[in-house]
Design a protein around this motif. Structure first.
Motif, PDB file in Angstrom:
ATOM      1  N   HIS A 217      69.241   3.586  25.266  1.00 18.84           N
ATOM      2  CA  HIS A 217      68.981   2.233  25.756  1.00 18.84           C
ATOM      3  C   HIS A 217      67.482   1.987  25.839  1.00 18.84           C
ATOM      4  O   HIS A 217      66.672   2.928  25.890  1.00 18.84           O
ATOM      5  N   GLU A 218      67.139   0.712  25.860  1.00 21.51           N
ATOM      6  CA  GLU A 218      65.742   0.299  26.002  1.00 21.51           C
ATOM      7  C   GLU A 218      65.420   0.110  27.477  1.00 21.51           C
ATOM      8  O   GLU A 218      66.304  -0.080  28.316  1.00 21.51           O
ATOM      9  N   ALA A 221      67.201  -2.530  30.002  1.00 21.86           N
ATOM     10  CA  ALA A 221      68.475  -2.969  29.419  1.00 21.86           C
ATOM     11  C   ALA A 221      69.502  -3.246  30.500  1.00 21.86           C
ATOM     12  O   ALA A 221      70.374  -4.104  30.323  1.00 21.86           O
ATOM     13  N   ARG A 228      62.825   3.835  28.280  1.00 25.10           N
ATOM     14  CA  ARG A 228      63.673   3.970  27.104  1.00 25.10           C
ATOM     15  C   ARG A 228      64.270   5.371  27.062  1.00 25.10           C
ATOM     16  O   ARG A 228      63.620   6.353  27.415  1.00 25.10           O
ATOM     17  N   LYS A 256      80.544  -0.065  17.552  1.00 28.19           N
ATOM     18  CA  LYS A 256      79.217   0.476  17.263  1.00 28.19           C
ATOM     19  C   LYS A 256      79.313   1.789  16.485  1.00 28.19           C
ATOM     20  O   LYS A 256      78.493   2.049  15.593  1.00 28.19           O
ATOM     21  N   ARG A 259      80.071   1.028  12.834  1.00 35.33           N
ATOM     22  CA  ARG A 259      78.887   0.582  12.102  1.00 35.33           C
ATOM     23  C   ARG A 259      78.016   1.766  11.705  1.00 35.33           C
ATOM     24  O   ARG A 259      77.501   1.828  10.585  1.00 35.33           O
ATOM     25  N   GLU A 267      71.891   0.774  17.074  1.00 34.11           N
ATOM     26  CA  GLU A 267      71.005  -0.012  17.924  1.00 34.11           C
ATOM     27  C   GLU A 267      71.170   0.463  19.355  1.00 34.11           C
ATOM     28  O   GLU A 267      72.283   0.627  19.837  1.00 34.11           O
ATOM     29  N   ARG A 268      70.039   0.687  20.031  1.00 33.28           N
ATOM     30  CA  ARG A 268      70.097   1.095  21.430  1.00 33.28           C
ATOM     31  C   ARG A 268      70.588  -0.077  22.282  1.00 33.28           C
ATOM     32  O   ARG A 268      70.417  -1.243  21.916  1.00 33.28           O
ATOM     33  N   GLY A 271      68.522  -3.396  22.903  1.00 28.82           N
ATOM     34  CA  GLY A 271      67.547  -3.526  21.810  1.00 28.82           C
ATOM     35  C   GLY A 271      68.167  -4.181  20.604  1.00 28.82           C
ATOM     36  O   GLY A 271      69.382  -4.302  20.487  1.00 28.82           O
ATOM     37  N   ASN A 272      67.352  -4.618  19.678  1.00 28.88           N
ATOM     38  CA  ASN A 272      67.842  -5.224  18.437  1.00 28.88           C
ATOM     39  C   ASN A 272      67.178  -4.610  17.213  1.00 28.88           C
ATOM     40  O   ASN A 272      67.312  -5.125  16.112  1.00 28.88           O
ATOM     41  N   GLU A 273      66.458  -3.511  17.435  1.00 37.88           N
ATOM     42  CA  GLU A 273      65.791  -2.850  16.320  1.00 37.88           C
ATOM     43  C   GLU A 273      66.703  -1.754  15.776  1.00 37.88           C
ATOM     44  O   GLU A 273      67.112  -0.852  16.520  1.00 37.88           O
ATOM     45  N   PRO A 274      67.060  -1.798  14.500  1.00 36.41           N
ATOM     46  CA  PRO A 274      67.928  -0.763  13.930  1.00 36.41           C
ATOM     47  C   PRO A 274      67.204   0.590  13.871  1.00 36.41           C
ATOM     48  O   PRO A 274      66.021   0.652  13.543  1.00 36.41           O
TER      49      PRO A 274
END
Length: 476
Positions: A217-218, A221, A228, A256, A259, A267-268, A271-274
């Motif tokens: 997780h970020e 979150a 993080r 998840k 995917r 993705e954490r 967050g939205n960064e792969p």
């Protein structure tokens, strides 16, 4: 082939008397009139038990005892002497004698001593064979995945074939069958062996935390996310992630995971960064995932992604022939851990282990052996050291003979049998239970010992017992 009992005595009457007694017990017998002759027999064939007089001309019994332990160290030795002192007994036991019998020898005493010595010799031989087989099957130690049953060998072959590939492996089986060990084997035999092996028990982590635990997780979150955090997937980068009890995974986490299995990206939480991670997934469950799919509790597309190489680990009740190997492996480990010099199991204890159904599988066996090692006061695990459930798992009740008061066996006699024959049958049955001890049998029946001989004077069993009176130091 029946075990060999070697009898050594310089007095011929005693030698022949003991030989006849042991032959009636169904044992093979070899006779030697001196220590030198006994060693010649041992050089030709191993004797399971050596019964020797202590006071003999030439090579004495204690000298023969030392020689036996040199020529045939696996043989058990029972020493007889008319000079039964505590010092002689202690000396013989220190030199390796199994038991010490004083003359005049009683039949029931010598038979009991030799029978127990034979059981000990059999136990030592069986434990030695198990240790050799264990070393052959599990050179990596007792913690390795271990088994020799055909069903288990087939499982190992599939795991070995799947290990060098990148295919996802789905392990099915009841709790305690060794699914995590199987996952570790896949990892250890794969090109990822130098990387991390990261296990996670999906059912042991609350549903609200499992997603974060897997994918990280970020910061910020959720409440308490002060920094993080990398998840198990990232920690397993370059290695293997073992998802135990994957059937307990929530629908959101299933999405998840699907995917990730499709494109290797996660993705954490928050967050939205792969994040691209190189991880091989091995999953396990004790549920029927196909049934879970039909019930709508597990995603069908995820099931097919996981079900590339399916391996079912058989429960222990389907591979009972592996119980001795596993039991010995756990015994060695637990004895070393607890600092106890325990060499193996009595035949009765091993029979009880093999007879039990093991609903908890290998894990239950491990715990049972650990308990036995902790509780035993002997150098071997006995039946009484095992848990009650294992001791109670005997043959079906209907197979047991009828019992009288306090569980005493009942002798059934056909209608019309004469009273003389009934008396003979009762006497023979009582002698069987007292292992031929006529005095004890007479006490149990409330009659004189001479009455037993009178009733059986024309019976084969009566002739085997011999006359009521005898001389010398021979066996009675």
């Amino acid at each position: 082939m029946s075990p060999l009992v070697l009898v050594v005595d310089d007095e011929s009457p005693n030698l022949e008397s003991l030989g006849k007694i042991f032959e009636r017990e169904g044992w093979r017998v070899a006779l030697a009139g001196s220590g030198a002759a006994a060693l010649e027999v041992l050089r030709r064939e191993r004797a399971a038990v050596v019964v020797t007089d202590l006071m003999m001309p030439g090579m004495s019994g204690d000298e023969l005892l030392r020689a036996v332990k040199t020529v045939s160290p696996e043989s058990e030795v029972v020493v007889m002497t008319a000079y039964g002192t505590v010092e002689a007994a202690v000396a013989a036991m220190k030199q390796g004698a199994y038991d010490f019998i004083t003359k005049p020898v009683k039949r029931h005493a010598i038979v009991k001593a030799v029978r127990q010595a034979l059981e000990r010799a059999s136990l030592v031989a069986e434990n030695r064979a198990l240790k050799a087989r264990l070393a052959e099957l599990a050179p990596g130690g007792a913690g390795a995945l271990l088994g020799d049953a055909p069903a288990f060998r087939a499982v190992l072959e599939i795991l070995r074939q799947a290990a060098p590939t990148q295919a996802t492996v789905l392990l099915l089986g009841e709790s305690g069958t060794g699914k995590e060990l199987a996952a570790r084997l896949v990892h250890d035999l794969s090109p990822r062996a130098a990387g991390p092996f990261v296990p996670i028990h999906c059912a042991a982590i609350p549903e609200t935390l499992l997603e974060s635990e897997l994918f990280g997780h970020e910061k910020g979150a959720f409440t308490g996310a002060v920094a993080r955090k990398d998840g198990r997937f990232e920690r397993a980068h370059g290695g293997t992630l073992f998802l135990d009890e994957i059937g307990e995974m929530s629908p959101a986490v299933q999405v998840k995971l699907l995917r990730f299995l499709q494109d290797g990206v996660l993705e954490r939480v928050g967050g939205n960064e792969p994040v691209r991670v190189d991880v091989r997934v091995v999953a396990a469950t004790n549920k029927d995932l196909a049934a879970e799919v039909k019930a709508g509790r597990f995603r069908e597309d995820l099931f097919y992604r996981l079900d590339v190489v399916r391996v079912r680990l058989p429960p222990l009740r389907e591979r009972r022939e592996d119980v001795p190997l596993l039991a010995m492996a756990f015994l060695r480990r637990m004895a070393e851990r607890n600092g106890k010099p325990i060499s193996g199991f009595t035949p009765g204890a091993m029979a009880a282990l093999e007879r039990y159904a093991w609903p908890g599988n290998v894990r239950e066996l491990q715990h049972a052996i650990e308990r036995a090692v902790v509780l035993t006061r002997a150098d071997v695990v006995e039946v009484g050291d095992l848990p009650e459930a294992i001791r109670a798992a005997g043959p079906a009740a209907e197979a047991a003979p009828p019992a009288g008061p306090a569980g005493a066996p009942v002798l059934t006699v056909p209608l019309g049998t004469s009273m003389d024959e009934i008396e003979r049958r009762v006497i023979r049955e009582t002698l069987r239970h007292t292992h031929g001890d006529k005095n004890l049998a007479a006490q149990l029946l409330g009659i004189a010992a001479r009455t037993i001989y009178r009733k059986l004077d024309r019976d084969e069993d009566g002739r085997l017992l011999g006359p009521p009176e005898g001389g010398g130091e021979g066996a009675e």
